[in-house]
Design a protein around this motif. Sequence first.
Motif, PDB file in Angstrom:
ATOM      1  N   THR A  52      47.694  41.875  56.386  1.00 25.81           N
ATOM      2  CA  THR A  52      49.586  41.219  55.566  1.00 25.81           C
ATOM      3  C   THR A  52      48.744  40.573  53.810  1.00 25.81           C
ATOM      4  O   THR A  52      49.123  41.019  53.083  1.00 25.81           O
ATOM      5  CB  THR A  52      50.132  40.358  55.647  1.00 25.81           C
ATOM      6  N   LEU A  53      47.680  39.982  53.582  1.00 22.93           N
ATOM      7  CA  LEU A  53      46.840  39.232  52.820  1.00 22.93           C
ATOM      8  C   LEU A  53      46.087  40.489  51.907  1.00 22.93           C
ATOM      9  O   LEU A  53      45.972  40.229  50.592  1.00 22.93           O
ATOM     10  CB  LEU A  53      46.675  38.551  53.241  1.00 22.93           C
ATOM     11  N   TYR A  54      45.342  41.365  52.320  1.00 21.91           N
ATOM     12  CA  TYR A  54      44.735  42.548  51.892  1.00 21.91           C
ATOM     13  C   TYR A  54      45.578  44.205  51.047  1.00 21.91           C
ATOM     14  O   TYR A  54      44.790  44.333  52.846  1.00 21.91           O
ATOM     15  CB  TYR A  54      43.393  42.135  52.049  1.00 21.91           C
ATOM     16  N   PRO A 101      40.007  42.316  38.490  1.00 25.06           N
ATOM     17  CA  PRO A 101      38.891  42.603  39.026  1.00 25.06           C
ATOM     18  C   PRO A 101      39.156  41.414  39.810  1.00 25.06           C
ATOM     19  O   PRO A 101      37.984  41.762  40.850  1.00 25.06           O
ATOM     20  CB  PRO A 101      37.898  42.908  37.583  1.00 25.06           C
ATOM     21  N   VAL A 102      39.212  40.165  39.783  1.00 24.29           N
ATOM     22  CA  VAL A 102      38.837  38.967  41.082  1.00 24.29           C
ATOM     23  C   VAL A 102      40.078  38.939  41.718  1.00 24.29           C
ATOM     24  O   VAL A 102      39.570  39.143  43.012  1.00 24.29           O
ATOM     25  CB  VAL A 102      38.739  38.174  40.183  1.00 24.29           C
ATOM     26  N   ARG A 103      40.648  40.049  42.071  1.00 28.38           N
ATOM     27  CA  ARG A 103      41.734  39.904  43.143  1.00 28.38           C
ATOM     28  C   ARG A 103      41.011  40.267  44.715  1.00 28.38           C
ATOM     29  O   ARG A 103      39.582  40.768  44.864  1.00 28.38           O
ATOM     30  CB  ARG A 103      43.291  41.512  43.099  1.00 28.38           C
ATOM     31  N   ALA A 104      42.012  39.951  45.469  1.00 27.39           N
ATOM     32  CA  ALA A 104      41.036  39.955  46.799  1.00 27.39           C
ATOM     33  C   ALA A 104      40.761  41.075  46.995  1.00 27.39           C
ATOM     34  O   ALA A 104      41.315  42.626  46.859  1.00 27.39           O
ATOM     35  CB  ALA A 104      42.390  39.080  47.921  1.00 27.39           C
ATOM     36  N   GLU A 105      39.539  41.083  47.611  1.00 30.08           N
ATOM     37  CA  GLU A 105      39.983  43.130  48.011  1.00 30.08           C
ATOM     38  C   GLU A 105      38.765  42.576  49.570  1.00 30.08           C
ATOM     39  O   GLU A 105      38.064  42.131  50.571  1.00 30.08           O
ATOM     40  CB  GLU A 105      37.905  43.615  46.885  1.00 30.08           C
ATOM     41  N   VAL A 106      39.059  44.100  49.886  1.00 29.86           N
ATOM     42  CA  VAL A 106      37.282  44.399  51.127  1.00 29.86           C
ATOM     43  C   VAL A 106      36.292  44.737  50.864  1.00 29.86           C
ATOM     44  O   VAL A 106      36.653  45.999  49.954  1.00 29.86           O
ATOM     45  CB  VAL A 106      38.304  44.209  52.079  1.00 29.86           C
ATOM     46  N   ALA A 107      35.704  44.739  50.958  1.00 27.84           N
ATOM     47  CA  ALA A 107      33.968  45.462  51.007  1.00 27.84           C
ATOM     48  C   ALA A 107      33.110  45.545  51.625  1.00 27.84           C
ATOM     49  O   ALA A 107      33.613  44.296  52.848  1.00 27.84           O
ATOM     50  CB  ALA A 107      33.177  44.915  49.691  1.00 27.84           C
ATOM     51  N   ALA A 108      32.510  46.040  52.279  1.00 28.85           N
ATOM     52  CA  ALA A 108      31.195  46.147  53.145  1.00 28.85           C
ATOM     53  C   ALA A 108      29.938  45.162  52.975  1.00 28.85           C
ATOM     54  O   ALA A 108      29.992  44.921  51.348  1.00 28.85           O
ATOM     55  CB  ALA A 108      30.456  47.246  53.728  1.00 28.85           C
ATOM     56  N   ASP A 109      29.324  44.480  53.651  1.00 26.87           N
ATOM     57  CA  ASP A 109      28.287  43.838  53.219  1.00 26.87           C
ATOM     58  C   ASP A 109      27.044  43.752  52.426  1.00 26.87           C
ATOM     59  O   ASP A 109      26.890  45.655  53.677  1.00 26.87           O
ATOM     60  CB  ASP A 109      28.245  42.290  54.149  1.00 26.87           C
ATOM     61  N   ARG A 110      25.883  43.625  52.596  1.00 29.55           N
ATOM     62  CA  ARG A 110      24.876  43.873  52.480  1.00 29.55           C
ATOM     63  C   ARG A 110      23.972  44.040  53.455  1.00 29.55           C
ATOM     64  O   ARG A 110      24.461  42.611  53.373  1.00 29.55           O
ATOM     65  CB  ARG A 110      24.635  44.100  51.059  1.00 29.55           C
ATOM     66  N   PRO A 111      22.657  44.672  53.460  1.00 27.06           N
ATOM     67  CA  PRO A 111      21.965  44.054  53.809  1.00 27.06           C
ATOM     68  C   PRO A 111      20.969  42.786  53.540  1.00 27.06           C
ATOM     69  O   PRO A 111      20.794  42.559  52.289  1.00 27.06           O
ATOM     70  CB  PRO A 111      20.741  44.779  54.313  1.00 27.06           C
TER      71      PRO A 111
END
Length: 111
Positions: A52-54, A101-111
């Motif tokens: 609900t937050l992202y 652009p600083v808004r909460a986001e969901v991303a994939a982590d990097r190695p």
Amino acid sequence: MALVVGPRSVTLRTRGGEVTVRYEACAALQVFPDGARHLTGLDGFIVAVEPTLYDRLGPDRVAVIDAGVPAAAVVRMPERDADSITRPTPCARRRSEEPDPVRAEVAADRP
């Protein structure tokens, strides 16, 4: 604030710092029927993943968490009352409507 969901961990980044729970070091993954996931690391740190937050936290990202955490750590939780589900505050909603652009986001982590 950013939530990073990757193949090895979940990280919550805030202005105050960041907290990471690696799947292999997850003592408990609370799985809620509404899609929320609360990960508790062996060090006691907790990352609450609340869809609900992202805006960009869809079932595909939640599935990454589910696949990464060992089955022995999974704790199925009962359905929550609607009032107990975390929701954005009206102030946060107003801010989310502005381009930021600083808004909460969901991303994939990097190695």
